[in-house]
Design a protein around this motif. Structure first.
Motif, PDB file in Angstrom:
ATOM      1  N   ASN A 219       0.826  -1.215   0.000  1.00 55.68           N
ATOM      2  CA  ASN A 219       0.000   0.000   0.000  1.00 55.68           C
ATOM      3  C   ASN A 219       0.863   1.269   0.000  1.00 55.68           C
ATOM      4  O   ASN A 219       1.588   1.533   0.962  1.00 55.68           O
ATOM      5  N   PRO A 220       0.787   2.070  -1.064  1.00 49.34           N
ATOM      6  CA  PRO A 220       1.625   3.277  -1.127  1.00 49.34           C
ATOM      7  C   PRO A 220       1.275   4.320  -0.067  1.00 49.34           C
ATOM      8  O   PRO A 220       2.076   5.220   0.199  1.00 49.34           O
ATOM      9  N   GLU A 221       0.101   4.202   0.533  1.00 51.96           N
ATOM     10  CA  GLU A 221      -0.253   5.170   1.589  1.00 51.96           C
ATOM     11  C   GLU A 221       0.351   4.774   2.930  1.00 51.96           C
ATOM     12  O   GLU A 221       0.397   5.578   3.862  1.00 51.96           O
ATOM     13  N   GLN A 222       0.793   3.549   3.044  1.00 53.79           N
ATOM     14  CA  GLN A 222       1.361   3.091   4.317  1.00 53.79           C
ATOM     15  C   GLN A 222       2.872   2.832   4.237  1.00 53.79           C
ATOM     16  O   GLN A 222       3.572   2.928   5.229  1.00 53.79           O
ATOM     17  N   THR A 223       3.311   2.457   3.028  1.00 51.02           N
ATOM     18  CA  THR A 223       4.702   2.022   2.868  1.00 51.02           C
ATOM     19  C   THR A 223       5.397   2.883   1.815  1.00 51.02           C
ATOM     20  O   THR A 223       4.789   3.187   0.781  1.00 51.02           O
ATOM     21  N   PRO A 224       6.631   3.293   2.077  1.00 53.46           N
ATOM     22  CA  PRO A 224       7.329   4.128   1.083  1.00 53.46           C
ATOM     23  C   PRO A 224       7.459   3.416  -0.260  1.00 53.46           C
ATOM     24  O   PRO A 224       7.814   2.237  -0.289  1.00 53.46           O
ATOM     25  N   LYS A 225       7.155   4.128  -1.326  1.00 52.52           N
ATOM     26  CA  LYS A 225       7.233   3.545  -2.670  1.00 52.52           C
ATOM     27  C   LYS A 225       7.971   4.498  -3.603  1.00 52.52           C
ATOM     28  O   LYS A 225       7.689   5.695  -3.614  1.00 52.52           O
ATOM     29  N   PHE A 226       8.856   3.926  -4.413  1.00 57.27           N
ATOM     30  CA  PHE A 226       9.549   4.703  -5.436  1.00 57.27           C
ATOM     31  C   PHE A 226       8.522   5.189  -6.467  1.00 57.27           C
ATOM     32  O   PHE A 226       7.686   4.420  -6.924  1.00 57.27           O
ATOM     33  N   GLY A 227       8.623   6.466  -6.796  1.00 59.83           N
ATOM     34  CA  GLY A 227       7.692   7.017  -7.778  1.00 59.83           C
ATOM     35  C   GLY A 227       6.625   7.894  -7.160  1.00 59.83           C
ATOM     36  O   GLY A 227       5.782   8.434  -7.867  1.00 59.83           O
ATOM     37  N   ASN A 228       6.662   8.028  -5.836  1.00 56.71           N
ATOM     38  CA  ASN A 228       5.678   8.881  -5.167  1.00 56.71           C
ATOM     39  C   ASN A 228       6.350  10.056  -4.455  1.00 56.71           C
ATOM     40  O   ASN A 228       5.750  10.660  -3.566  1.00 56.71           O
TER      41      ASN A 228
END
Lengths: 863, 161
Positions: free
Chosen positions: A624-633
């Motif tokens: 989940n990009p709202e909970q976990t750091p994600k490349f591209g955000n």
């Protein structure tokens, strides 16, 4: 330079001739051609070349001359094959004589390399489900009895393995760690056609003769090899002229006879002597291209900056009224069909990793010239128009764009062609690419003269022998070795594959774990490099390349074949598979295990082992990009990780020397390997389940980046000096419906503005033209913008329809991760990867919601 | 016994027309037929090599595959038990139930079904077999490709595809 009133060339359309030839191209199945392997084998046997310690450049040149003097001179093809094996008559006549193989669309075979992998399929390849090739019973018998048996102990892979003690070949056989492409080819480079076009091959032969007088014995043999190789090409061209003359003498149709007479006149002059017209320049390139493919496998050989090479000939012919714009377009369209007249041989076992690939013959247009001035010209636009009309997967068109130098109209036209073709050209940022090349030691002039090789790799055209696709590294394997203390789930818990860097549960902080990961990357790089160098030495002993060496800057001055380091610039390339999945995995580990401490190391390891079975909530949280750091955000943790990673990988590979004295360079383009490697890799800490595709190229993980602008900012902020082997950023747009919009349409404006912002995020306030000459480490912090971007402009519904009814969508072109392919030719795993890519609505830049594609049952990975 | 069998094969090849010889070869390969059409058992390797041997004696065009071909294949289970050794001496194929020294290539398989799939399946997938650690090859893979061709060709001759 640009004199066209309408750069879209709307009035230039396909002629009946080209329409007819193009239709046959799509109707036909590739046919395996046994001409080359039969003649090559015959020469090697008659001259006792197999079984020796090695084969000299001179002997190889004689072999190629023999083939060129004995292969059938086919002026034009009169038939081709349908998928059911029936014959299709070819009624239209090409303006260009000769062909890569003896077939209309052929599969050349290189028994010195990996042709023998097709052996088990000789009886079935005509009928196999995925990408069949027609092979007659007689030709299968020739391969089985007269060709293959002689090469069993003498293919490059077997020669390289003899006496080699390293672990690399064992890892290679396991497939999950890395792939080395030298058993298949080196090829990935751009020849220098300028001398052949300007002076003719006779001029190069004369030069070689002069140099022999003052050369050592070894160098003399090299120059004699150049002579032999080039005489072979001249002979082939003359034989085409003779054959055309015989045909003209009995031809009753006036137009066909006139065409044949023109072929006779052109081939009597070129490529032996310098070209005097546009047509002769095109023919020179074509004849050299045929010869280069006779020697080098048809994977990734690229043509370079054809708009620069052809422009002066085009301009003079146009001024003298010897040619029309429509005539030039027809000739170029013919050239594309000829360039696409072959496909690489892929055995069934390779379909998973490489299925659907063409020969990846890149053409480069636009950008700046060696002086930094605008290089876009009328031929640039002619090439764009013909590519737009032809919709062929090969050649693979790459457009360079220099912000502040190239015009806005040119950028808009690049965007417009992407909309109309749905997938091409890829667009490269000159500023970033030139900076990357100068950072590796190229002079500014050399760097400015870069062309694109294979998929997306920048390479100083005609002088850089870089084998950019030498190594394909599955980066998630290094992560796996770090997580499982030197073990890999694929090889089992009992085998220490690399070295023990500590149990994951034992790391007290993230930095210690990161160091373990880096150690494993170093180990993996060492194995891969050692294997590639060993394979390179086998090429040096058995596969010198006198034809390519004759058409290159460096070998003539050094008196050395390319394979011995003759080129002006030498390097080898590694490309990284699984980059974004590793970035997200490292960021997730840092965030949840070491910072939040809400997921224990043991829990994560168990979850990975069990493919998140009964741990759906954990998998969902990690993904989940709202909970976990994600490349591209634009997440700081993920971006910091990504920058650290590209820097570390570049340092690690850059510290290794290749067998030609050059260094290794790193790129981030994946072709179809992110699907292939993903299929065979277990669950990863970013919440990805076992067998799922990795993200393509340098693109963030699909479905985890809800807005486009942060994607472009994150990727664009990576230090281009660390990406010298090229990147592929794949972006999928929702198309507009209806006609292709004009250049001044708001949709095209928005498209162009997005590319502009990605290439120059500071809006022109940083990275001026002068900056690119400064490769100092300090300049790494400067913003040069994203290096490359490529598009698929097809919506979800259309892809789903294409899956259901491939015949209706046989011309649907897609960007895979680097090259272009026909969607129907991709295997289901790769089709899923493209379908599932995040699709952005251009006006809003927001991701469009759609459900993930379900693989057919037989393709699902059983966990 | 072996010599008598080979003598009979040779005589049959000499006196029978090509199509009749092929029919006899198919009958002699009935174990192989069964292994391909039914569930593969531990006898698969033996049946395959037996079928090849019969076809090599009886079918002249199939025999061309081994003229001048010298190689030794050891085919064994993952526990290291030798299923068979196929020895090609340039003219003939000799099948042994024990391991001979200096093999050109060693093929180690997890079970008969895996080996059958590796060499013969409609959707022949050496890549999947290797990835799943179903089959491991030690030595020159080109020899495996040749064996794969001969096995597939035999299968087609027996009309088992």
């Amino acid at each position: 330079m640009v004199q066209l009133k309408d750069v879209t060339l709307r009035e230039a359309l396909l002629t009946d001739r080209i329409e007819g030839l193009r239709r046959i191209y799509f109707d036909t199945i590739p046919e395996i051609c046994v001409e080359r392997p039969r003649l090559i084998t015959q020469f090697h046997l008659e001259h006792g070349l197999l079984g020796q310690e090695g084969i000299s450049s001179l002997d190889k040149a004689r072999a190629y001359r023999f083939v060129l003097e004995h292969r059938e001179p086919i002026v034009y093809h009169t038939n081709a094959r349908r998928r059911d094996g029936s014959v299709i008559p070819v009624e239209h006549r090409s303006l260009l004589a000769g062909s890569t193989t003896s077939k209309y669309k052929g599969v050349p075979m290189y028994p010195e390399l990996l042709a023998l992998t097709l052996w088990p399929e000789l009886d079935t390849v005509s009928h196999r489900g995925a990408n069949p090739y027609y092979l007659s019973e007689r030709d299968a018998q020739i391969l089985n009895e007269e060709v293959f048996p002689h090469w069993m102990d003498w293919s490059v892979l077997e020669v390289a393995q003899k006496g080699f003690k390293g672990a690399g070949f064992r890892l290679l056989q396991k497939l999950v760690f890395f792939l080395a492409s030298k058993p298949t080819c080196i090829s990935h480079t751009i020849p220098d056609f300028s001398r052949a076009v300007r002076e003719g091959l006779r001029g190069i032969i004369e030069d070689a003769r002069k140099r022999q007088g003052r050369a050592t014995k070894a160098d003399r043999d090299f120059y004699r090899a150049v002579e032999e190789a080039l005489e072979g090409i001249i002979s082939y061209s003359r034989r085409l002229a003779e054959q055309a003359e015989r045909m003209a003498a009995v031809e009753s149709d006036d137009q066909t006879r006139k065409d044949l007479e023109e072929i006779v006149a052109v081939h009597r002059r070129v490529p032996e002597f310098g070209a005097t017209s546009f047509r002769e320049a095109v023919t020179t390139v074509w004849m050299c291209w045929v010869a280069v493919h006779l020697e080098n496998a048809n994977i990734g050989l690229s043509l370079g900056r054809l708009d620069q090479l052809f422009y002066e000939f085009y301009r003079k012919d146009l001024e003298a009224k010897r040619i029309t714009v429509q005539g030039a377009a027809e000739l170029l369209s013919n050239l594309w069909l000829k360039i696409g007249d072959h496909v690489p041989m892929v055995p069934k076992t390779g379909e998973q990793l490489f299925g659907g690939s063409g020969s990846n013959q890149a053409i480069t247009i636009g950008g700046v010239d060696r002086d930094g001035k605008d290089a876009v010209n009328d031929v640039t636009y002619l090439i764009l128009r013909t590519i737009e009309l032809m919709l062929l997967r090969d050649p693979n068109l790459n457009a360079r764009y220099m912000t502040g130098v190239n015009s806005d109209t040119y950028l808009r036209r690049l965007c417009q062609v992407n909309v109309s073709t749905k997938a091409t050209p890829a667009i490269h940022n000159d500023r970033a690419a030139i900076h990357a090349l100068t950072a590796k030691g190229e002079t500014l002039e050399q760097a400015r003269d870069y062309g694109v090789v294979g998929c997306v790799e920048p390479c100083s055209a005609g002088r850089h022998y870089g084998h950019s696709g030498a190594l394909l590294i599955n980066l998630t394997s290094a992560l796996e070795l770090a997580l499982f203390n030197g073990r890999h789930r694929h090889t089992g818990p009992d085998e220490i594959v690399s070295m023990e860097t500590g149990a994951f549960e034992s790391f007290g902080n993230y930095d210690d774990f990161l160091q373990a990961f880096r150690d494993q990357v170093e180990w993996l790089a060492e194995q891969a490099v050692e294997t590639n160098n060993q394979l390179g030495r086998a090429h040096q002993a058995f596969y010198p390349t006198p034809i390519l060496s004759s058409l290159f800057e460096g070998p003539m001055a050094k008196g050395k074949d390319l394979i011995e380091g003759g080129a002006t610039i030498n390097s080898s390339g590694a490309t990284i598979i699984g980059f974004s999945d590793v970035v997200d995995s490292l960021a997730a580990i840092r965030h949840w295990v070491f910072e939040q401490k809400s997921v224990s190391a043991q829990e994560l390891i168990e979850a990975l082992h069990d493919n998140f079975k009964d741990r759906d909530a954990l998998a969902a949280r990690l993904a989940n990009p709202e909970q976990t750091p994600k490349f591209g955000n634009e997440d700081p943790t993920a971006e910091q990780t990504a920058k650290w990673l590209v820097t570390a990988i570049d340092e690690i590979f850059g510290s290794h020397e290749n067998y030609r004295g050059g260094r290794y360079r790193v790129g981030y383009w994946t072709m179809t390997n992110h699907a292939g490697f993903g299929r065979i890799t277990g669950a990863t800490p970013n919440g990805r389940l076992a067998g799922q595709n990795f993200a393509s190229g340098i693109t963030p993980v699909s479905r985890e980046t809800p807005a486009l602008t942060p994607v472009l900012n994150s990727v664009g902020s990576l230090p281009s000096a660390r990406l010298a082997n090229g990147v592929a950023l794949n972006i999928k747009y929702t198309p507009n419906h209806g006609a292709v919009p004009p250049l001044d349409d708001p949709m095209i404006s928005q498209f162009a503005a997005t590319v502009q912002a990605y290439f120059d995020p500071t809006g022109g306030s940083s990275a001026t033209g002068a900056d690119v000459a400064d490769p100092s480490p300090a300049s790494e912090s400067d913003v040069y913008g994203g290096m490359e971007i490529q598009f698929n402009i097809t919506d979800h519904e259309t892809f789903m329809e294409a899956v259901q009814d491939p015949a209706q969508f046989r011309e649907l072109l897609v960007r895979v991760s680097g090259y272009t392919a026909y969607f129907k030719d991709l295997n289901p795993q790769m089709q899923k990867e493209i379908i599932d890519r995040t699709e952005y609505e251009l006006a809003s830049g927001k991701a469009v919601p759609f459900p993930p594609y379900e693989l057919p049952f037989s393709w699902r990975v059983q966990s | 016994m072996k010599a008598i069998k080979q003598f009979i094969y040779r005589m049959l090849a000499y006196i029978l027309p090509r199509s009749a010889a092929a029919m006899v070869a198919r009958w002699l390969s009935r174990d192989f037929v069964q292994e391909v059409e039914g569930a593969a058992t531990d006898l698969f390797v033996e049946a395959l090599l037996g079928g090849m041997e019969a076809a090599l004696w009886l079918c002249r065009d199939y025999r061309r595959n081994i003229l001048g071909f010298k190689a030794r294949y050891v085919i064994e289970s993952e526990r290291g038990e030798v299923a068979a050794t196929a020895d090609f001496d340039g003219k003939h194929m000799h099948v042994h139930r024990s391991a001979l020294s200096s093999p050109t290539v060693r093929i180690r398989f997890k079970n008969a079904a895996a080996l059958r799939s590796f060499l013969l399946s409609e959707d022949q997938d050496i890549l999947d077999s290797v990835l799943a650690d179903q089959v491991e090859v030690e030595g020159n893979l080109n020899y495996v490709y040749k064996l794969g061709y001969m096995a597939k060709n035999l299968q087609l001759r027996m009309k088992l595809a």
